[in-house]
Design an enzyme around this catalytic site. Structure first.
Site, PDB file in Angstrom:
ATOM      1  CD  GLU A 369      -2.655  -0.618   1.670  1.00 53.65           C
ATOM      2  OE1 GLU A 369      -2.874  -0.170   3.233  1.00 53.65           O
ATOM      3  OE2 GLU A 369      -4.463  -1.386   1.466  1.00 53.65           O
ATOM      4  CD  GLU A 441      -4.549  -6.003   2.762  1.00 52.03           C
ATOM      5  OE1 GLU A 441      -5.098  -5.238   3.605  1.00 52.03           O
ATOM      6  OE2 GLU A 441      -3.189  -5.753   2.630  1.00 52.03           O
TER       7      GLU A 441
HETATM    8  C1  GAL Z   1      -5.085  -3.213   5.018  1.00 54.42           C
HETATM    9  C2  GAL Z   1      -3.742  -2.996   4.946  1.00 54.42           C
HETATM   10  C3  GAL Z   1      -3.958  -4.303   5.724  1.00 54.42           C
HETATM   11  C4  GAL Z   1      -4.664  -4.001   7.373  1.00 54.42           C
HETATM   12  C5  GAL Z   1      -5.998  -3.727   5.910  1.00 54.42           C
HETATM   13  C6  GAL Z   1      -7.196  -3.592   7.807  1.00 54.42           C
HETATM   14  O1  GAL Z   1      -5.109  -1.122   4.711  1.00 54.42           O
HETATM   15  O2  GAL Z   1      -2.566  -3.217   4.018  1.00 54.42           O
HETATM   16  O3  GAL Z   1      -2.119  -4.358   6.836  1.00 54.42           O
HETATM   17  O4  GAL Z   1      -4.399  -3.142   7.682  1.00 54.42           O
HETATM   18  O5  GAL Z   1      -5.740  -2.615   5.484  1.00 54.42           O
HETATM   19  O6  GAL Z   1      -8.105  -3.575   6.530  1.00 54.42           O
END
Ligand code: GAL
Length: 786
Positions: A369, A441
């Protein structure tokens, strides 16, 4: 020759130059520890990230036999969090600045042969180090210590430093060998299961050899082979072994292909932490997580967010056929030039150390990110491609249409918020439609969920995972997705629920399943029968006492529902709202069945009208009944001469079931016409305890061994009691010890404990006692020396 050196280290939570000197001795307040070790035991929650930040010192006496003289002696640390300086007999011999990769120190010219030597490590676990992942905020704790294993290799003067092996489905293996000194090379490949030799012959430093008739490595049948390269020189024979698998793993514009067949990636993100010990867990616990992913959660892939993880974990992924997306350490922030250089070094170390694993299908070469930084990412891409010309690269973004130097666009799609589509189409996100695309994710912070949250919250959590999985399935050109995340984890003050926990897991910190776990498990028909009902069937848990929408999550062919032993309905996946999931959740829409026809003498039509109205009222409440339904019901009442009291009576009789005997719902999961799993939901009258012991046998091998004991408090039917929030007393006797406190927090009816071996062979017993009279359980262990 390899020697594990994980026992009899001394450690203290401070550091001074004096401590590394041989003359310092060990008596000065240093504590005897075994590796993997954490510099700070942490509570389950409510602790500050400063408690593991320190400069600390490890010391180890190494007895070096005289026979080692003339050989090469290499000392390898599998990981030290986060910066390590290694001293040999008081001299600084190496410095390593990544907490997630291994490093090797050549001790040959530093040792006193036939004598005692002192190895010392300055371990810096402060988060202000100018290395990844540090520099800004991080949504996970970073812990500290020599938290993976350490070993020594004694090699011949001419030896093999490294072997890169890449095996394709055509049976070709490229073997690239890096040697120190000189000699003749040869290679041998054996079937890892049968031991049978499939290839034997001479090779060069960079050779391609052909193996006929190989069994491929795949998700369902992960065949592995052992490659041994031998170097024969005047000094003697040196060998290097590595495990390989023959497979082609390719991300294409329209998806992911393994050995030419398209596979939709259905994965979860995994951190590498546990309650109390942070990162420090030995082989068995690393392997257990892979087993849970494959055999309990039924996923086919895992992303090692946000750093390379234990070789034990990846080894197990190789064995299980679990696809792995691994990446360099980092979280959003990119630092100065020195920091960036370290990120490039980390890329080189990651690829070199992990590239022989058949399970790894993709390198993440961007800081998770982070913003675009072509100057850095040109270097990381180049490094990965140079060291592994076969595997594709990717990098995880929250940015749309960002600069794409990698082979695959990976995107954290947090667009789903409950009622909108589960994900964005590829074309809205990628900067190049001709390159492959995956979702790295989703969910996570969009809907934190505790195992002890109310039922509707836990159900919504599960349904959001369904919504995304269903959308991803519908989008042919999305290679797949990795949900956030496998389990709840401790985190920094800037994240989580205020108790230093991110409740983003489909399991809790001990890997106990939340309802959302069944969403994943039910997508896999190869797993044992999965049958979960999203409700305890206690209407008082819902607003206005309406049942609300209740779902069946199952990988069975059908589910028969009974109410007080009266058959109500057989449900299948056909006609479900989710059109693309393999086994979508099934809405329970009937609490009555044909009973009224039989018992009230209703005609078919009367039965249908009244049943629809009663079922609707049960689920959504009478007040919410649509006008059309009210009208039909009114007409029916006139036509069949029913009074309002009759309807009220029918509701009470077929839906309400207050008083008298308690209602029992029974669900039977059916496969191939046979009942394979039964779930009963009824008023609890008696609590019970279930202990799920990962292994009753602990093996003292390279180091101590750990067994995980998952605890659940259930009713007499085995249903977890989600509002059982109390503490259980833990007591161990015999040759095992507890990791963490002697009180286990049971939250949402679930908790856990870890026990470990003490170095001795023998037996041990764990006793778990609850405050409720008579509620207790025991587990027995044996400890064996390997
Ligand atoms: C993302 C991040 C993860 C975690 C996640 C929570 O932005 O890459 O490490 O923090 O959000 O939803």
């Amino acid at each position: 020759m390899r020697i594990d050196i994980n026992n009899d280290w001394l450690w203290t939570d401070s550091f001074s130059e004096e401590m590394v000197k041989p003359s310092f001795g060990g008596g000065s307040g240093m504590k005897s520890v075994r590796l993997p070790h954490t510099v700070s035991m942490t509570p389950l929650n409510f602790f500050d990230e400063h408690i593991y930040q320190m400069e600390s010192c490890y010391r180890k006496i190494l007895d070096v036999p005289a026979e080692w003289e003339g050989k090469v002696v290499l000392l390898t640390f599998d990981a030290v969090a986060h910066e390590a300086e290694v001293f040999c007999n008081g001299e600084s011999v190496a410095k390593h600045s990544c907490g997630y990769t291994a490093f090797t120190v050549d001790l040959t010219s530093r040792l006193n042969y036939g004598a005692e030597n002192v190895i010392a490590v300055r371990c810096d676990s402060r988060e202000d180090l100018n290395i990844p992942p540090f520099g800004f905020v991080i949504d996970y704790m970073t812990y500290g210590g020599i938290y993976r294993e350490v070993h020594i290799d004694v090699r011949e003067k001419s030896y093999i430093r490294d072997v890169y092996a890449s095996a394709g489905m055509d049976g070709n293996v490229r073997i690239k060998t890096e040697i120190e000194g000189e000699g003749e090379l040869s290679a041998k490949i054996t079937d890892a299961k049968s031991g049978g030799t499939v290839y034997e012959g001479a090779c060069d430093a960079d050779s391609v050899i052909k193996v006929e008739g190989v069994k491929l490595w795949s998700v369902d049948d992960p065949n592995l082979y052992e490659l041994t390269v031998t170097l024969r020189s005047g000094a003697g024979e040196d060998t290097y072994s590595t495990r390989i698998g023959f497979r082609d793993a390719v991300f294409s514009t329209d998806g992911f292909y393994l050995n030419g067949g398209k596979i939709k990636i259905r994965g979860l993100n995994r951190h590498q932490c546990w309650p109390y010990v942070g990162y420090a867990m030995p082989e068995s616990m690393q392997r257990l997580d892979a087993d849970i992913l494959k055999n309990e959660l039924g996923v086919n892939a895992v992303r090692t967010s946000h750093y390379p993880q234990s070789q034990h974990f990846i080894d197990r992924c190789d064995e299980l056929g679990l696809l792995v997306f691994t990446e360099i350490p980092g979280w959003q922030n990119i630092g100065d030039n020195a920091w960036k250089e370290q990120a490039v070094t980390n890329t080189r170390e990651m690829v070199t150390q992990y590239r022989n694993h058949p399970s790894i299908i993709l390198w993440g070469v961007r800081i998770n990110e982070s913003v675009d930084c072509d100057e850095l990412y040109e270097k990381t891409n180049k490094a990965a491609h140079e060291l592994d010309p076969v595997r594709q690269t990717s990098g995880v973004r929250y940015l749309k249409k960002s600069s794409l130097l990698e082979d695959v666009y990976a995107y954290n799609d947090f667009s789903h918020s409950g009622s909108n589509p589960g994900c964005e189409p590829k074309k809205n996100v990628t900067s190049d439609m001709n390159k492959p695309f995956l979702i790295s994710e989703y969910n996570g912070h969009m809907y934190p969920t505790k195992a002890f949250d109310d039922e509707l919250h836990r159900q919504e959590h599960a349904l959001r995972h369904c919504n995304v999985l269903d959308s991803v399935m519908a989008n042919e050109d999305i290679a797949g997705s990795f949900g956030w995340c496998m389990f709840d984890y401790n985190t920094h003050k800037d994240f989580g629920s205020g108790d230093r926990v991110c409740y983003h897991g489909v399991t809790d910190m001990f890997r106990n399943p939340k309802l959302a776990a069944a969403v994943y498990a039910s997508q896999n028909k190869d797993l044992d029968p999965v049958l979960e009902i999203s409700s305890s069937m206690d209407i008082g848990e819902h607003p206005a006492g309406n049942r609300g929408e209740v779902y069946i999550l199952t990988n069975c062919d059908s589910v028969k529902m009974y109410k007080n032993d009266v058959f109500i309905k057989e449900y299948t996946h056909a006609g479900a709202k989710y059109k693309n999931m393999l086994c979508p959740p099934i809405l329970i829409d009937d609490f009555i069945g044909d009973q009224m026809k039989e018992r009230e003498g209703f005609t078919d039509r009367q039965n249908k009208i009244v049943k629809d109205a009663l079922n609707f009222s049960a689920i959504y409440g009478m007040d919410n009944m649509p006008a059309g339904m009210k009208l039909t019901m009114a007409e029916a009442m006139v036509r069949y001469k029913m009074k309002f009291d009759d309807a009220y009576m029918l509701f009470g009789k077929y839906i309400g079931n207050w008083g008298g005997q308690s209602t029992q719902f029974k669900f039977e999961g059916i496969r191939d016409g046979k009942v394979v799993k039964t779930v009963i939901k009824s008023a609890m009258t008696k609590l019970a305890v279930r202990l799920d012991v990962s292994s009753a046998e602990l093996v003292e091998g390279a180091t101590y061994d750990v067994s995980s004991v998952r605890i659940s408090v259930t009713d007499e039917y085995g249903n977890v009691m989600p509002f059982y929030n109390r503490q259980a007393a833990l007591e161990v006797t015999g040759d095992i010890e507890l990791i963490g406190p002697a009180l286990a927090d049971i939250n949402g009816g679930m908790g856990g404990v870890y026990v470990r071996s003490t170095g001795k062979e023998g037996k041990g017993r764990l006793k778990v006692t609850f405050p409720d009279p008579g509620l207790a359980a025991e587990a027995d262990f044996t400890v064996r020396l390997a």
